[in-house]
Design an enzyme around this catalytic site. Structure first.
Site, PDB file in Angstrom:
ATOM      1  N   HIS A 159      44.702   8.454  18.358  1.00 47.48           N
ATOM      2  CA  HIS A 159      44.682   7.139  19.141  1.00 47.48           C
ATOM      3  C   HIS A 159      43.411   6.964  20.172  1.00 47.48           C
ATOM      4  O   HIS A 159      43.285   6.986  21.248  1.00 47.48           O
ATOM      5  CB  HIS A 159      45.726   7.449  20.198  1.00 47.48           C
TER       6      HIS A 159
ATOM      7  N   ASP B 292      51.805  13.714  27.514  1.00 43.39           N
ATOM      8  CA  ASP B 292      52.482  12.591  26.616  1.00 43.39           C
ATOM      9  C   ASP B 292      53.714  12.766  26.208  1.00 43.39           C
ATOM     10  O   ASP B 292      54.394  13.908  26.484  1.00 43.39           O
ATOM     11  CB  ASP B 292      51.425  12.201  25.410  1.00 43.39           C
TER      12      ASP B 292
ATOM     13  N   CYS C 207      49.302   8.126  28.772  1.00 47.83           N
ATOM     14  CA  CYS C 207      48.931   6.896  28.019  1.00 47.83           C
ATOM     15  C   CYS C 207      49.981   5.797  28.144  1.00 47.83           C
ATOM     16  O   CYS C 207      49.602   4.566  27.904  1.00 47.83           O
ATOM     17  CB  CYS C 207      48.663   7.253  26.423  1.00 47.83           C
TER      18      CYS C 207
ATOM     19  N   GLN D 164      42.960   4.606  23.213  1.00 41.24           N
ATOM     20  CA  GLN D 164      43.457   5.016  24.547  1.00 41.24           C
ATOM     21  C   GLN D 164      42.482   5.952  25.197  1.00 41.24           C
ATOM     22  O   GLN D 164      42.130   5.989  26.220  1.00 41.24           O
ATOM     23  CB  GLN D 164      44.893   5.690  24.181  1.00 41.24           C
TER      24      GLN D 164
ATOM     25  N   ARG E 202      42.544  -0.431  28.976  1.00 39.85           N
ATOM     26  CA  ARG E 202      42.487  -0.666  27.503  1.00 39.85           C
ATOM     27  C   ARG E 202      41.916  -1.981  27.281  1.00 39.85           C
ATOM     28  O   ARG E 202      41.108  -2.132  26.208  1.00 39.85           O
ATOM     29  CB  ARG E 202      43.944  -0.642  27.062  1.00 39.85           C
TER      30      ARG E 202
ATOM     31  N   ARG F 291      47.938  -0.239  13.679  1.00 42.17           N
ATOM     32  CA  ARG F 291      48.752   0.844  14.288  1.00 42.17           C
ATOM     33  C   ARG F 291      49.705   1.156  13.314  1.00 42.17           C
ATOM     34  O   ARG F 291      50.452   0.298  12.492  1.00 42.17           O
ATOM     35  CB  ARG F 291      49.497   0.438  15.333  1.00 42.17           C
TER      36      ARG F 291
HETATM   37  N1  NVA Z   1      51.981   9.883  21.226  1.00 47.30           N
HETATM   38  C1  NVA Z   1      52.753   8.793  21.365  1.00 47.30           C
HETATM   39  C2  NVA Z   1      51.653   7.453  22.036  1.00 47.30           C
HETATM   40  C3  NVA Z   1      52.253   6.221  22.380  1.00 47.30           C
HETATM   41  C4  NVA Z   1      51.462   5.422  22.773  1.00 47.30           C
HETATM   42  C5  NVA Z   1      53.047   8.006  20.082  1.00 47.30           C
HETATM   43  O1  NVA Z   1      52.359   8.392  19.089  1.00 47.30           O
HETATM   44  O2  NVA Z   1      54.316   7.677  19.848  1.00 47.30           O
HETATM   45  N1   CP Z   2      49.698   3.652  25.221  1.00 49.27           N
HETATM   46  C1   CP Z   2      49.944   2.763  24.419  1.00 49.27           C
HETATM   47  O1   CP Z   2      49.158   2.866  23.175  1.00 49.27           O
HETATM   48  O2   CP Z   2      50.830   1.958  24.544  1.00 49.27           O
HETATM   49  P1   CP Z   2      51.718   0.887  23.510  1.00 49.27           P
HETATM   50  O3   CP Z   2      52.492   1.934  22.598  1.00 49.27           O
HETATM   51  O4   CP Z   2      52.535   0.100  24.568  1.00 49.27           O
HETATM   52  O5   CP Z   2      50.669   0.002  22.716  1.00 49.27           O
END
Ligand code: NVA
Ligand code: CP
Length: 306
Positions: free
Chosen positions: A131, A220, A260, A134, A288, A104
């Site tokens: 992502h 989101d 998500c 997800q 997930r 990540r």
């Molecule tokens: N769009 C959000 C998703 C978090 C799971 C982010 O990137 O922070």
């Molecule tokens: N939806 C998701 O990826 O959640 P986290 O940021 O908690 O991993």
């Protein structure tokens, strides 16, 4: 076996995705019946986090244990990555010590460079652009509730972020439609989304129009990780892009709502919608675990019969 990565959704073909969804169903059913399944005994997953996470860490770590392997959590704060070690060197070293890696991070370019120097499969656990894990879970959840997503209509309300981009890629691979409504200045950038064309998505100025007739309505956070400095401005810009009962009311009567998570009730979605009868967010979060187990199995063992 040929080395495969999952860095963006279109890295898997339609046939492979359909296999993965079927495999997810088998793995989930077995798990629910408390039947042990350990195809990845002695395999190790390294999980590298440069951003926060609850679901991604838990689902990968628990999933790897449940498959008989082990998982190691690394973050930028206390590894040499945070002190400027080149990502290419990290790819060389880490991939000599483990069997599979999940990352990540910020720019997609970082994970692409790591993967180019990795001897083992690399999975995108979220980047600024995408992502994909997800969206695997979201589509599996849709299939559980409504059957095939082919030809269906998904409404995306809000920011054209990593989730939105990945929905758009998925629509091309799996042949469904995405109706997008973003505030002015936050529109989809097809090249950044990695799209081949615009056949599978349509933009709408009014979010109500994007929701009309939808089989799935999703949104989101207004401010993704990495954009915190814009938070105040975004609060104003996105105020009319809140998914509420009125928007759900113009979607199909059996439409589902997805997010998500983490969610901000009263910002991108009302509590009435996310905690209401059309919301499937808890199934979505749980899935997930199941899709990623199928994904890790596929990347390490290929297609399996049992
Ligand atoms: N769009 C959000 C998703 C978090 C799971 C982010 O990137 O922070
Ligand atoms: N939806 C998701 O990826 O959640 P986290 O940021 O908690 O991993």
């Amino acid at each position: 076996m040929m080395l495969r990565h999952f860095l963006q959704f279109k890295d898997l073909s339609r046939a492979e995705l359909l296999y993965l969804f079927e495999r997810t169903r088998v793995i989930k059913t077995r798990f629910k019946r408390y039947q042990p399944y350990h195809p990845l005994t002695d395999r190790t997953l390294a999980m590298i986090f440069e951003k926060s996470s609850t679901r991604t860490r838990l689902s990968f770590e628990a999933g790897m244990h449940q498959l008989g392997g082990s998982a190691i959590y690394l973050n930028t704060r206390d590894t040499q990555l945070g002190r400027g070690e080149p990502v290419e060197d990290a790819g060389e070293v880490i991939s000599r010590m483990v069997d599979i890696v999940m990352i990540r991070t910020f720019e997609q370019d970082i994970i692409e460079r790591f993967a180019a120097h990795s001897r083992v499969p690399v999975i995108n656990g979220l980047t600024n652009e995408y992502h994909p894990c997800q969206i695997l879970a979201d589509i599996f959840t849709f299939i559980e509730h409504h059957g095939s997503i082919q030809g269906k209509s998904v409404s995306w309300i809000g920011d054209s972020n990593n989730m939105c981009n990945t929905w758009l890629q998925a629509a091309e691979v799996l042949d469904f439609n995405v109706h997008v409504s973003t505030p002015p200045g936050y529109e989809v950038e097809p090249e950044r989304a990695g799209l081949y064309g615009t056949d599978h998505f349509e933009s709408f100025v009014d979010p109500m129009d994007a929701c009309r007739g939808a089989d799935l309505v999703t949104t989101d956070v207004w401010t993704s990780m990495g954009w915190e400095a814009e938070n105040e401005e975004r609060m104003k810009d996105f105020a009319d892009w809140q998914v509420d009962a009125e928007m759900m009311g113009v979607a199909k009567s059996d439409a589902v709502f997805m997010h998500c998570l983490p969610a901000h009730r009263g910002e991108e979605v009302t509590a009435e919608v996310i905690d209401g009868p059309q919301s499937v967010v808890w199934d979505e979060a749980e899935n997930r675990l199941h899709v990623q187990k199928a994904l890790m199995e596929f990347l390490l063992l290929g297609k399996v019969e049992s």
